[in-house]
Design a protein around this motif. Structure first.
Motif, PDB file in Angstrom:
ATOM      1  N   ILE A 177     129.039 117.020  84.210  1.00  0.00           N
ATOM      2  CA  ILE A 177     128.968 116.386  82.884  1.00  0.00           C
ATOM      3  C   ILE A 177     130.179 116.795  82.054  1.00  0.00           C
ATOM      4  CG2 ILE A 177     127.679 116.349  80.707  1.00  0.00           C
ATOM      5  CD1 ILE A 177     125.103 116.535  82.371  1.00  0.00           C
ATOM      6  N   PHE A 178     130.522 118.089  82.098  1.00  0.00           N
ATOM      7  CA  PHE A 178     131.682 118.545  81.326  1.00  0.00           C
ATOM      8  C   PHE A 178     132.981 117.976  81.875  1.00  0.00           C
ATOM      9  CE2 PHE A 178     128.695 121.896  79.921  1.00  0.00           C
ATOM     10  CZ  PHE A 178     128.743 121.569  78.582  1.00  0.00           C
ATOM     11  N   GLU A 179     133.058 117.889  83.202  1.00  0.00           N
ATOM     12  CA  GLU A 179     134.243 117.257  83.792  1.00  0.00           C
ATOM     13  C   GLU A 179     134.384 115.820  83.289  1.00  0.00           C
ATOM     14  OE1 GLU A 179     134.329 117.494  88.073  1.00  0.00           O
ATOM     15  OE2 GLU A 179     133.966 119.664  88.008  1.00  0.00           O
ATOM     16  N   ALA A 180     133.259 115.123  83.218  1.00  0.00           N
ATOM     17  CA  ALA A 180     133.290 113.733  82.752  1.00  0.00           C
ATOM     18  C   ALA A 180     133.717 113.670  81.284  1.00  0.00           C
ATOM     19  CB  ALA A 180     131.913 113.087  82.933  1.00  0.00           C
ATOM     20  N   LEU A 181     133.207 114.602  80.472  1.00  0.00           N
ATOM     21  CA  LEU A 181     133.589 114.628  79.057  1.00  0.00           C
ATOM     22  C   LEU A 181     135.080 114.881  78.898  1.00  0.00           C
ATOM     23  CD1 LEU A 181     130.810 116.567  77.129  1.00  0.00           C
ATOM     24  CD2 LEU A 181     131.937 114.471  76.366  1.00  0.00           C
ATOM     25  N   GLN A 182     135.595 115.838  79.675  1.00  0.00           N
ATOM     26  CA  GLN A 182     137.022 116.140  79.591  1.00  0.00           C
ATOM     27  C   GLN A 182     137.848 114.941  80.049  1.00  0.00           C
ATOM     28  OE1 GLN A 182     138.578 119.110  78.432  1.00  0.00           O
ATOM     29  NE2 GLN A 182     136.530 119.257  77.580  1.00  0.00           N
ATOM     30  N   ALA A 183     137.389 114.277  81.113  1.00  0.00           N
ATOM     31  CA  ALA A 183     138.122 113.108  81.616  1.00  0.00           C
ATOM     32  C   ALA A 183     138.115 111.987  80.579  1.00  0.00           C
ATOM     33  CB  ALA A 183     137.498 112.636  82.927  1.00  0.00           C
ATOM     34  N   GLU A 194     137.229 120.493  72.431  1.00  0.00           N
ATOM     35  CA  GLU A 194     137.339 121.877  72.918  1.00  0.00           C
ATOM     36  C   GLU A 194     136.096 122.166  73.768  1.00  0.00           C
ATOM     37  OE1 GLU A 194     137.048 125.770  73.407  1.00  0.00           O
ATOM     38  OE2 GLU A 194     136.008 125.268  71.542  1.00  0.00           O
ATOM     39  N   PRO A 195     136.288 122.622  75.051  1.00  0.00           N
ATOM     40  CA  PRO A 195     135.149 122.710  75.966  1.00  0.00           C
ATOM     41  C   PRO A 195     133.994 123.588  75.465  1.00  0.00           C
ATOM     42  CG  PRO A 195     137.196 122.894  77.194  1.00  0.00           C
ATOM     43  CD  PRO A 195     137.565 122.891  75.744  1.00  0.00           C
ATOM     44  N   LEU A 196     134.284 124.750  74.870  1.00  0.00           N
ATOM     45  CA  LEU A 196     133.206 125.630  74.416  1.00  0.00           C
ATOM     46  C   LEU A 196     132.406 124.958  73.306  1.00  0.00           C
ATOM     47  CD1 LEU A 196     131.857 128.377  74.713  1.00  0.00           C
ATOM     48  CD2 LEU A 196     133.449 129.259  72.972  1.00  0.00           C
ATOM     49  N   GLU A 197     133.112 124.296  72.394  1.00  0.00           N
ATOM     50  CA  GLU A 197     132.418 123.614  71.300  1.00  0.00           C
ATOM     51  C   GLU A 197     131.627 122.419  71.843  1.00  0.00           C
ATOM     52  OE1 GLU A 197     131.904 124.694  68.428  1.00  0.00           O
ATOM     53  OE2 GLU A 197     131.113 122.951  67.370  1.00  0.00           O
ATOM     54  N   GLN A 198     132.197 121.725  72.832  1.00  0.00           N
ATOM     55  CA  GLN A 198     131.443 120.630  73.449  1.00  0.00           C
ATOM     56  C   GLN A 198     130.145 121.158  74.059  1.00  0.00           C
ATOM     57  OE1 GLN A 198     134.006 118.627  76.273  1.00  0.00           O
ATOM     58  NE2 GLN A 198     134.669 117.148  74.736  1.00  0.00           N
ATOM     59  N   GLY A 199     130.242 122.327  74.706  1.00  0.00           N
ATOM     60  CA  GLY A 199     129.059 122.921  75.321  1.00  0.00           C
ATOM     61  C   GLY A 199     127.997 123.238  74.284  1.00  0.00           C
ATOM     62  N   ARG A 200     128.429 123.813  73.148  1.00  0.00           N
ATOM     63  CA  ARG A 200     127.467 124.129  72.082  1.00  0.00           C
ATOM     64  C   ARG A 200     126.807 122.865  71.549  1.00  0.00           C
ATOM     65  NH1 ARG A 200     131.306 128.556  69.392  1.00  0.00           N
ATOM     66  NH2 ARG A 200     130.563 130.355  70.551  1.00  0.00           N
ATOM     67  N   ARG A 201     127.622 121.836  71.348  1.00  0.00           N
ATOM     68  CA  ARG A 201     127.074 120.608  70.748  1.00  0.00           C
ATOM     69  C   ARG A 201     126.166 119.852  71.731  1.00  0.00           C
ATOM     70  NH1 ARG A 201     129.572 118.980  65.726  1.00  0.00           N
ATOM     71  NH2 ARG A 201     130.738 120.803  65.079  1.00  0.00           N
ATOM     72  N   LEU A 202     126.377 120.086  73.032  1.00  0.00           N
ATOM     73  CA  LEU A 202     125.550 119.403  74.044  1.00  0.00           C
ATOM     74  C   LEU A 202     124.333 120.243  74.444  1.00  0.00           C
ATOM     75  CD1 LEU A 202     127.731 117.652  76.776  1.00  0.00           C
ATOM     76  CD2 LEU A 202     125.873 116.646  75.477  1.00  0.00           C
ATOM     77  N   ALA A 203     124.184 121.416  73.816  1.00  0.00           N
ATOM     78  CA  ALA A 203     123.136 122.348  74.253  1.00  0.00           C
ATOM     79  C   ALA A 203     121.731 121.792  74.043  1.00  0.00           C
ATOM     80  CB  ALA A 203     123.286 123.678  73.523  1.00  0.00           C
TER      81      ALA A 203
END
Lengths: 287, 157
Positions: free
Chosen positions: B143-149, B122-131
């Motif tokens: 970076i997020f595009e790469a994670l989603q891909a 989930e993108p928001l949770e990924q953002g929190r965990r990568l903070a």
């Protein structure tokens, strides 16, 4: 850069750890090390001997007889993921996800966060609200104290030489009534920050929505994390209306004694912690 | 300074090191094991550049005492791809421009690989965990595009 320590002892059990601590009265115990390694590196603490608790069997969460027990070396990540803790103390689960960021949470431990005794320790307000107790063990014996007794000042605890935090015990809630519980912190951003102000709350609500019992604890606004007794007493029996919320924030000012430091001036902490209380009460009113 | 023996599984290989007692995992990796992919940024656990996987979870290796890694399983950015040249997230980072100066990349990729491994998509949770992994170049979008891909990648691993 290597830390200036001469020896690292690695006991393989908790009993051995207690014995090793007794044999080396000036040794520092180390669990996750997320605070201690920085302090050793910067010369804010020094020790010739470290006692590494990784092998001491202190990473556990158990729930029995109305108590959730958390081993001293349990990580923030394990706490945030634990169903038992999310049920017994949701504010602690929430706070554990706001200590540093995820890699810190995977390393930092509950016992370490408490023993470090920062006024900003994020796990402390939720545990104060839950009226948690701490099981301390040394070669001379063991004792169980209230968490509120552990902190004696900024960075200071009542831990005796050689004494280790074995576990933290949380009484589980009797959920006959509606309980609203949570944790929030204020800082320059959400993650990877030390709290400028933090607040945990547990409100027990009556059927008409008024607050039967209020428990509030705050961080970063006093020499130690503290319960906000004046605000709690004011809130008991009252509905969380706008007027009550404003008045509660005034009472909260009597519970705290914030200072100016690098992170924020005292006046800002007073405002910030009031906003946190207001939000908690507003959410309680909204259900 | 006294020394300490540390035996651990490093990138899938059983290794033993004799290091000074006060050595950090970061320095064991870079200086003793020669794995310089892991970077030192702040040295205080605030920037995430030194993130490695310790028993499958991301940790800042600048805050980990090497001595406490006895018996542990450690994976650095060099070990992420396994037998293959690149981990799906590494490939996605390259393809989508998630790498600019590259200093944060080993930490981003190790934390990101752990996110994918734990099924956190989930993108928001990924953002929190990568903070905790600071990047001053990319603005994080790539970076997020790469994670989603990488999360969408068919399960060839």
């Amino acid at each position: 850069m290597d830390l200036a320590v001469q020896r690292v002892l690695r006991p393989g059990s908790f009993e051995e750890a207690v014995r090793v601590m007794a044999e080396h009265p000036h040794a520092l115990p180390i669990a996750g090390g997320t605070d201690l390694v920085v302090q050793l590196r910067d010369g804010r603490r020094a020790a010739d001997v470290l006692v590494d608790l990784s092998g001491a069997g202190l990473a556990f969460i158990t729930a029995r007889n109305g108590v959730v027990e958390i081993g001293g070396a349990t990580t923030m990540d394990a706490i945030a993921n634990s169903r038992e803790i999310r049920d017994a103390c949701p504010a602690l689960a929430a706070a554990s996800r706001l200590v540093g960021a995820w890699p810190i949470q995977c390393r930092a431990t509950l016992g370490g966060n408490l023993a470090n005794a920062s006024p900003a320790a994020d796990t402390a307000p939720p545990l104060l609200v839950a009226e948690a107790s701490v099981h301390l063990v040394s070669a001379d014996g063991d004792r169980r104290i209230q968490l509120s007794e552990l902190f004696s000042g900024p960075g200071e605890t009542c831990l005796r030489p050689g004494e280790l935090i074995r576990s933290i015990m949380i009484p589980t809630q009797h959920l006959q009534r509606t309980v609203r519980e949570g944790f929030a912190k204020v800082g320059p951003r959400w993650e990877q920050i030390i709290s400028v102000a933090s607040l945990a709350h547990r409100f027990e609500l009556d059927a008409d929505g008024s607050i039967r019992e209020a428990r509030v604890a705050v961080g970063s606004v006093a020499p130690t994390p503290v319960r906000a007794r004046a605000a709690e007493q004011f809130l008991a029996g009252k509905p969380p209306t706008a007027a009550v919320r404003r008045e509660a924030a005034r009472h909260l000012q009597d519970d705290i004694s914030p200072i100016d430091d690098v992170r924020a001036p005292a006046w800002y902490r007073r405002v910030a912690v009031s906003v946190l209380l207001d939000r908690a009460l507003t959410e309680a009113a909204d259900g | 300074m006294g020394s300490v023996t540390v035996s651990l599984v490093l990138n899938g290989e059983q290794r033993t090191f004799e290091v000074p007692a006060g050595r950090r995992l970061l320095d064991l990796l870079r200086d003793d094991a020669g794995l310089t992919g892991t970077k030192e940024g702040c040295g205080a656990g605030e920037c995430g550049a030194c993130t490695v996987l310790l028993n499958g979870l991301p940790v800042p290796s600048c805050l980990v005492l090497a001595a406490s890694c006895e018996g542990a399983d450690v994976v650095t950015v060099e070990g992420l791809g396994g037998d293959r040249p690149l981990h799906p997230l590494q490939r996605a980072m390259v393809e989508r421009g998630g790498v600019q100066c590259g200093f944060c990349t080993p930490g981003v990729v190790t934390t990101g690989a752990a996110l994918l491994e734990h099924g956190i998509t989930e993108p928001l949770e990924q953002g929190r965990r990568l903070a905790g992994n600071l990047c001053r170049c990319t603005g994080y979008s790539k970076i997020f595009e790469a994670l989603q891909a990488a999360a969408r990648e068919p399960g060839d691993d």
